[in-house]
Design a protein around this motif. Structure first.
Motif, PDB file in Angstrom:
ATOM      1  N   ARG A 183       0.169 -22.761  32.565  1.00  0.00           N
ATOM      2  CA  ARG A 183       0.759 -21.656  32.014  1.00  0.00           C
ATOM      3  C   ARG A 183      -0.475 -20.368  32.537  1.00  0.00           C
ATOM      4  O   ARG A 183      -1.447 -20.582  31.958  1.00  0.00           O
ATOM      5  CB  ARG A 183       1.301 -21.509  30.600  1.00  0.00           C
ATOM      6  N   GLY A 184       0.035 -19.372  33.056  1.00  0.00           N
ATOM      7  CA  GLY A 184      -0.798 -18.388  33.235  1.00  0.00           C
ATOM      8  C   GLY A 184      -2.168 -18.598  34.338  1.00  0.00           C
ATOM      9  O   GLY A 184      -3.040 -18.130  33.898  1.00  0.00           O
ATOM     10  N   GLY A 185      -1.955 -19.673  34.975  1.00  0.00           N
ATOM     11  CA  GLY A 185      -3.106 -20.350  35.943  1.00  0.00           C
ATOM     12  C   GLY A 185      -4.191 -20.930  35.052  1.00  0.00           C
ATOM     13  O   GLY A 185      -5.116 -21.160  35.667  1.00  0.00           O
ATOM     14  N   ALA A 186      -3.751 -21.643  33.988  1.00  0.00           N
ATOM     15  CA  ALA A 186      -4.809 -22.438  33.211  1.00  0.00           C
ATOM     16  C   ALA A 186      -3.992 -23.577  32.738  1.00  0.00           C
ATOM     17  O   ALA A 186      -2.550 -23.465  32.282  1.00  0.00           O
ATOM     18  CB  ALA A 186      -5.586 -21.578  32.371  1.00  0.00           C
ATOM     19  N   PRO A 187      -4.616 -24.834  32.643  1.00  0.00           N
ATOM     20  CA  PRO A 187      -3.956 -25.657  31.836  1.00  0.00           C
ATOM     21  C   PRO A 187      -3.503 -25.286  30.261  1.00  0.00           C
ATOM     22  O   PRO A 187      -4.380 -24.740  29.768  1.00  0.00           O
ATOM     23  CB  PRO A 187      -4.909 -26.791  31.992  1.00  0.00           C
ATOM     24  N   ALA A 188      -2.452 -25.885  30.008  1.00  0.00           N
ATOM     25  CA  ALA A 188      -2.049 -25.580  28.490  1.00  0.00           C
ATOM     26  C   ALA A 188      -3.003 -26.441  27.498  1.00  0.00           C
ATOM     27  O   ALA A 188      -3.537 -27.442  27.882  1.00  0.00           O
ATOM     28  CB  ALA A 188      -0.545 -26.057  28.276  1.00  0.00           C
TER      29      ALA A 188
END
Length: 544
Positions: A288-293
């Protein structure tokens, strides 16, 4: 300055060297009997001397693999010292029954890591006031018993130590005096938070990992220092960020998978599901949003581990694992299918069947993981890393009904790439523990510089969300939380809101490798085409 990312896996050590001008070189070194020799061999292949390195970033799946291996027994165990009368906390566990109608249930506890349990009579109340002192003679006798059993590491977890750790420090001093060779982990340093069972688990894990996974990594650092390395040594933790000299080893448990998943996340085009297919396991996480959740806890390797980490799920599907219903491994099938160099006695027809079975199993696992987190996997992207990940991507995409899949740059060494692209993080966390309507401006006063976030749950002990904080607009915190919750879950929060922590964070990307590197030479399988994108390659089904 030359920097090096090192991801120590089960069968291979992935290494990536880079400087201000980009990638210098990369290597994939087989894991042998002695980790320092293996890493130095990789450096020789890269034509880099340890003295030429200004920074080494390292992550290891060894911490996680040791926990998986511990379930089979036969490994060193530790001693646990608790407050008298509370020695069984580590065995009784948290009595949350997940399967209400299961007649036989087992609570996840770390008791298989513990050789013996001892209690001390020292007692402190919940406010940190001393009720009874530490009996030095009692601790000395416990230390003698540990020595007789061959125990080399001890976890100390006393009541209310997170409020005041003086009793634990006194126990440690007495242990060191009676048995100087013991490794001692203290709960108020490892996990200074309330709830006795969770704090005990963290402390037991730290003590156990110090005698199983850490020695090889310490030997590696010493060998490199002896060979002339004088730069900075930083660790990749379970959130996919870099940290220096952690007090606890627990945040490092998922460091290897988190680094690979960070590399996958930076290549994703919007929200996605990321898979890292390694030698022993496949790790799944949402992006999400370019990063792992992220998650603040949950079961990992069969143990309830709290603290921030990538919200990953590990499956026993990997290159060295046999495919269900067959004697052949996934690597055997990939070799027989002509996708990987090597020799295999697996036939081409059986290989196609086995790859179909593995792809379908992974597609089902992706669906379970995503839907349980309120995400439709058929509307999210798919990003794959790992040696087998790049080869199996199209098959998994087809099993999910998708027409494209993304591969980050250098997917076979994604862990090293993720370390190279990760920020060095400094963080200050202040406990709040108050209902949202009771939070005051003073509680939200940040300590230090950086971005400020509050961790908020609908009710105490429910999953938390991080919400940006503007101390000058306290009245907007509840609205920001409700908006973030609706964006994540599609519904209103199932409670009035409870703030647990305030986090001040600074991420430093100095020296990090750029997201967009030189284009990879990706060969698309039949019926697919490869398209270069920022961060990697997109494979698209022709006519899809």
């Amino acid at each position: 300055m030359t920097r090096l990312g090192v991801d120590v896996g089960a069968r291979f050590i992935d290494m990536l060297a880079w400087g201000d001008g980009g990638v210098i070189g990369h290597a994939k070194e087989p894991v042998g009997a002695h980790l320092p020799d293996d890493v130095l061999a990789g450096l020789r292949g890269l034509d880099i001397a340890p003295r030429d390195l200004g920074e080494i970033r390292i992550a290891s799946t060894g911490f996680l693999n040791c926990l998986h291996d511990a379930q089979g027994g036969g490994l060193p165990q530790i001693g646990l010292i608790a407050s008298a009368g509370f020695e069984d906390v580590a065995v009784l566990g948290r009595q949350d029954r997940l399967s209400l109608y299961d007649p036989v249930t087992r609570v996840a506890t770390p008791d298989h890591l513990i050789d013996c349990f001892e209690g001390v009579s020292a007692r402190m109340d919940a406010g940190g006031e001393e009720i009874s002192q530490v009996d030095q003679g009692q601790v000395a006798r416990i230390a003698e018993g540990f020595a007789a059993r061959g125990i080399t590491a001890v976890a100390v977890c006393l009541l209310h130590a997170h409020v005041d750790g003086r009793h634990e420090r006194a126990v440690a001093e007495a242990l060191s005096a009676a048995a100087p060779g013991l490794t001692v982990s203290l709960s108020h340093r490892i996990d200074p938070e309330p709830r006795e069972f969770e704090r005990t688990v963290s402390t037991v894990l730290d003590a156990w990992l110090r005698i199983t996974a850490l020695p090889a990594l310490d030997a590696l650092q010493a060998r490199l220092r002896g060979a002339g390395f004088a730069g900075r040594w930083v660790w990749g933790d379970g959130r996919g960020v870099l940290t220096a000299a952690p007090t606890s080893l627990v945040p490092l448990i998922a460091g290897g998978p988190a680094a690979s998943l960070r590399a996958a996340a930076l290549a994703a085009e919007g929200d996605a599901v990321a898979l890292d297919i390694g030698s022993r396991t496949t790790d799944i996480a949402l992006v999400r949003g370019g990063a792992p959740a992220l998650t603040e806890g949950g079961v990992l390797a069969g143990l309830p581990i709290r603290g921030g980490r990538v919200d990953l799920e590990s499956l026993a599907i990997g290159g060295a694992q046999t495919v269900a219903g067959s004697r052949h491994t996934l690597d055997d099938a990939l070799i027989a299918a002509g996708l990987m160099p090597g020799q295999s006695d697996c036939s081409a027809s059986e290989a196609a069947q086995l790859l179909g079975v593995a792809s379908q199993a992974l597609a089902e696992a992706i669906t379970r993981h995503a839907t349980r987190r309120n995400t439709d996997p058929t509307r999210a992207g798919l990003v794959l890393t790992g040696g087998a990940g790049a080869l199996m991507g199209p098959g998994i995409a087809e099993a999910l009904g998708l027409s494209q899949v993304v591969l980050p740059h250098l997917p076979a060494i994604a862990g090293a790439v993720g370390l190279a692209q990760a920020p060095r993080r400094s963080e200050t966390i202040t406990r709040i523990d108050a209902a949202l309507d009771e939070v005051t401006a003073d509680m939200l006063t940040a300590k230090g510089e950086g971005t400020v976030h509050a961790r908020i749950a609908p009710r105490p002990r429910m999953p938390e969300l991080e919400v940006p904080v503007d101390p000058e607009r306290l009245d907007g915190l509840a609205d920001a939380y409700h908006a973030a919750y609706r964006a994540r879950y599609g519904i209103a929060p199932q409670g009035p809101g409870h703030a647990t922590q305030l986090c001040t964070r600074t991420d430093d990307l100095t020296g990090a490798l750029a997201r967009d590197m030189d284009e990879d030479e990706v060969v698309a399988p039949e019926g697919w085409r490869a398209i270069a994108i920022p961060g990697g390659t997109r494979l698209e089904r022709v006519g899809g």
